[in-house]
Write an enzyme that holds these catalytic residues in place. Sequence first.
Site, PDB file in Angstrom:
ATOM      1  N   PRO A  27       5.884  22.874  59.506  1.00 46.25           N
ATOM      2  CA  PRO A  27       5.039  24.068  59.568  1.00 46.25           C
ATOM      3  C   PRO A  27       4.324  24.251  58.236  1.00 46.25           C
ATOM      4  O   PRO A  27       4.937  24.094  57.177  1.00 46.25           O
ATOM      5  CB  PRO A  27       6.053  25.205  59.783  1.00 46.25           C
ATOM      6  CG  PRO A  27       7.394  24.670  59.413  1.00 46.25           C
ATOM      7  CD  PRO A  27       7.323  23.175  59.405  1.00 46.25           C
ATOM      8  N   LEU A  28       3.051  24.564  58.275  1.00 47.23           N
ATOM      9  CA  LEU A  28       2.271  24.803  57.047  1.00 47.23           C
ATOM     10  C   LEU A  28       1.401  26.033  57.286  1.00 47.23           C
ATOM     11  O   LEU A  28       0.471  25.978  58.104  1.00 47.23           O
ATOM     12  CB  LEU A  28       1.344  23.623  56.752  1.00 47.23           C
ATOM     13  CG  LEU A  28       1.853  22.415  55.998  1.00 47.23           C
ATOM     14  CD1 LEU A  28       0.783  21.342  55.905  1.00 47.23           C
ATOM     15  CD2 LEU A  28       2.321  22.806  54.587  1.00 47.23           C
ATOM     16  N   CYS A 111      11.218  29.636  52.790  1.00 50.93           N
ATOM     17  CA  CYS A 111      10.004  30.102  52.098  1.00 50.93           C
ATOM     18  C   CYS A 111      10.360  30.750  50.760  1.00 50.93           C
ATOM     19  O   CYS A 111      11.207  31.643  50.705  1.00 50.93           O
ATOM     20  CB  CYS A 111       9.229  31.082  52.990  1.00 50.93           C
ATOM     21  SG  CYS A 111       7.681  31.589  52.218  1.00 50.93           S
ATOM     22  N   GLY A 210      10.274  16.790  51.989  1.00 48.54           N
ATOM     23  CA  GLY A 210       9.918  17.007  50.592  1.00 48.54           C
ATOM     24  C   GLY A 210       9.484  15.734  49.910  1.00 48.54           C
ATOM     25  O   GLY A 210      10.221  14.752  49.861  1.00 48.54           O
ATOM     26  N   ARG A 234       2.581  18.320  53.345  1.00 50.27           N
ATOM     27  CA  ARG A 234       1.231  18.200  52.774  1.00 50.27           C
ATOM     28  C   ARG A 234       0.563  16.869  53.084  1.00 50.27           C
ATOM     29  O   ARG A 234      -0.613  16.822  53.418  1.00 50.27           O
ATOM     30  CB  ARG A 234       1.291  18.435  51.252  1.00 50.27           C
ATOM     31  CG  ARG A 234       1.506  19.896  50.910  1.00 50.27           C
ATOM     32  CD  ARG A 234       1.915  20.088  49.484  1.00 50.27           C
ATOM     33  NE  ARG A 234       3.248  19.538  49.227  1.00 50.27           N
ATOM     34  CZ  ARG A 234       3.855  19.580  48.055  1.00 50.27           C
ATOM     35  NH1 ARG A 234       3.265  20.142  47.018  1.00 50.27           N
ATOM     36  NH2 ARG A 234       5.069  19.060  47.912  1.00 50.27           N
TER      37      ARG A 234
HETATM   38  C1  LIG Z   1       0.371  25.622  51.837  1.00 51.71           C
HETATM   39  C2  LIG Z   1       1.790  25.510  52.321  1.00 51.71           C
HETATM   40  C3  LIG Z   1       2.200  26.255  53.404  1.00 51.71           C
HETATM   41  C4  LIG Z   1       3.523  26.162  53.869  1.00 51.71           C
HETATM   42  N1  LIG Z   1       3.906  26.893  54.957  1.00 51.71           N
HETATM   43  C5  LIG Z   1       5.180  26.779  55.432  1.00 51.71           C
HETATM   44  C6  LIG Z   1       5.584  27.496  56.601  1.00 51.71           C
HETATM   45  O1  LIG Z   1       4.817  28.221  57.232  1.00 51.71           O
HETATM   46  N2  LIG Z   1       6.880  27.337  56.999  1.00 51.71           N
HETATM   47  C7  LIG Z   1       7.774  26.512  56.339  1.00 51.71           C
HETATM   48  O2  LIG Z   1       8.925  26.392  56.743  1.00 51.71           O
HETATM   49  N3  LIG Z   1       7.393  25.821  55.250  1.00 51.71           N
HETATM   50  C8  LIG Z   1       6.120  25.927  54.809  1.00 51.71           C
HETATM   51  N4  LIG Z   1       5.738  25.168  53.726  1.00 51.71           N
HETATM   52  C9  LIG Z   1       6.676  24.175  53.170  1.00 51.71           C
HETATM   53  C10 LIG Z   1       6.468  22.820  53.833  1.00 51.71           C
HETATM   54  O3  LIG Z   1       6.738  22.862  55.207  1.00 51.71           O
HETATM   55  C11 LIG Z   1       7.378  21.741  53.174  1.00 51.71           C
HETATM   56  O4  LIG Z   1       8.719  22.125  53.306  1.00 51.71           O
HETATM   57  C12 LIG Z   1       7.054  21.536  51.705  1.00 51.71           C
HETATM   58  O5  LIG Z   1       5.650  21.514  51.473  1.00 51.71           O
HETATM   59  C13 LIG Z   1       7.667  20.232  51.189  1.00 51.71           C
HETATM   60  O6  LIG Z   1       7.187  19.124  51.915  1.00 51.71           O
HETATM   61  P1  LIG Z   1       6.041  18.140  51.321  1.00 51.71           P
HETATM   62  O7  LIG Z   1       6.496  17.764  49.934  1.00 51.71           O
HETATM   63  O8  LIG Z   1       6.012  17.007  52.313  1.00 51.71           O
HETATM   64  O9  LIG Z   1       4.760  18.925  51.280  1.00 51.71           O
HETATM   65  C14 LIG Z   1       4.439  25.287  53.232  1.00 51.71           C
HETATM   66  C15 LIG Z   1       4.001  24.518  52.140  1.00 51.71           C
HETATM   67  C16 LIG Z   1       2.707  24.616  51.676  1.00 51.71           C
HETATM   68  C17 LIG Z   1       2.286  23.779  50.499  1.00 51.71           C
END
Ligand SMILES: Cc1cc2nc3c(=O)[nH]c(=O)nc-3n(C[C@H](O)[C@H](O)[C@H](O)COP(=O)(O)O)c2cc1C
Length: 324
Positions: A27-28, A111, A210, A234
Site C-alpha cells: 500500500p502506498l 505508519c 523494505g 517505492r
Molecule cells: C509515499 C509513501 C506512502 C506510503 N503509504 C503507505 C500506506 O498507505 N500504508 C502502509 O502500510 N505503508 C505505506 N508506506 C510504506 C510502504 O508500504 C513500505 O512499507 C515502505 O516504503 C518500505 O518499502 P520500500 O523500501 O520498498 O519502499 C508508504 C511509503 C511511502 C514512501
Amino acid sequence: MGKFFRKYYKPLKIGSVTLDGNVLMAPLAGYTCFPFRLMARRLGAALAFTEMTSANGLKYRDEATRKLLFTNDFEEPKAVQLLGAEPNIFEHACRSGFVEPFDIVDINMGCPVPNVIKSGEGCALMSKPDTAARIIEACKRSGKTVTVKCRLGLSDSENAAEFAKICENAGADMITVHGRTRNMMYSGAPLYERIAEVKSVVSIPVIANGGIFSEESAVEMMSRTGADGVMLARYGFENPLIFSELSGKTTGETKYELLLEQIDITQKYFDETFLLSYIKKLTSYFMKKKPGTKQFRQELYRCGEVGELKRVIGEIFAENRGGG
Ligand SMILES: Cc1cc2nc3c(=O)[nH]c(=O)nc-3n(C[C@H](O)[C@H](O)[C@H](O)COP(=O)(O)O)c2cc1C
C-alpha cells in the site's frame, strides 16, 4: 529467468485466499489506486493493496473514500488496508459497504507519521499489543482474511517477533514486516536478521518488505530472512516491470506503453482531475532514472488536460516509444 524466480517464487496461501505468487505490491498512500493495482497485478504482483484508509472515515461515505476504495471484478482477489486505533471502529468498517467487496483486510501497524502515531494508530499499535490483538479479533469477526503490516518496532528496543506472535494468536492470517524501525522512517538498509526472527516464531506467512530496489535485493531479502515472500513499495511504483522479472512473466511492454494503458483505464473509472494527478505522479516516477528528461518535469506538471498530457509523455519517452 532470474534467480528469484528459479529459487524463491512460489504460490502463497493466506487464510482462505490462495495467490499464484509471493511477490506483493505494498500500500502506498496517494499512489496505489485501482488502475495502478490492476497494472501491477497484470505484470506479475500476486496481490496489490489499496492505500491506507481511515477506518473511522468510512462512516462519512464521501467521494474521496469512494475513489480510494474503488474496485471491481477485474481485481481478484481484492485487498484493502485500514488505519485506526479502536477495535469497534474496525469491526464496523469491516462490515461497511465500502469494505464488503474486499477479500482481505490489512491492518496498518507500521505508519510512522507523527499525527498518526499521536492518534494511537499505525506503528503506535506496536507498543499496545493488547489493543492490536483486539483489533485483529474484531476484523476477523467479519469472516474476511485479515493481515497485518508492521515495522520492527516503534522504538529500537521493541521486539517485532514477540508482537508478530501476539498477532498470530489473535488470528492474523499473514504478517508483513517492514524491516525498519519507526525511527529509521524510510531509509537505511533493512535489518534482515530481525525479520528472520519474526519468521522463526510464527507459522503464518511472513512477507518481508523494505529496500527492495532490484531483483538482486529481492533475492538477498529472501535468502537472509527466510521469509515466505516479498513486498515492494517505492520501486514497485517506479518500475512495475520488476513484477514481471520476479514472477518469471515475460513482457515486451515499455514504460511508455504502460503509461498509455494507465491513461485509458483511469479515464474509464475516474474524472479528469484524478487522472491528471495520478498520471503525472506515475510519469514522474517512471522518468526518475531516465537521463535528459529533467527539462520536461515542469511541462508535465503544467498539463491541464489529457491530450496535452499525452503529448508531453510522448516527448519524454520519444526515443523509446517502441522499446525501452
Ligand atoms: C509515499 C509513501 C506512502 C506510503 N503509504 C503507505 C500506506 O498507505 N500504508 C502502509 O502500510 N505503508 C505505506 N508506506 C510504506 C510502504 O508500504 C513500505 O512499507 C515502505 O516504503 C518500505 O518499502 P520500500 O523500501 O520498498 O519502499 C508508504 C511509503 C511511502 C514512501
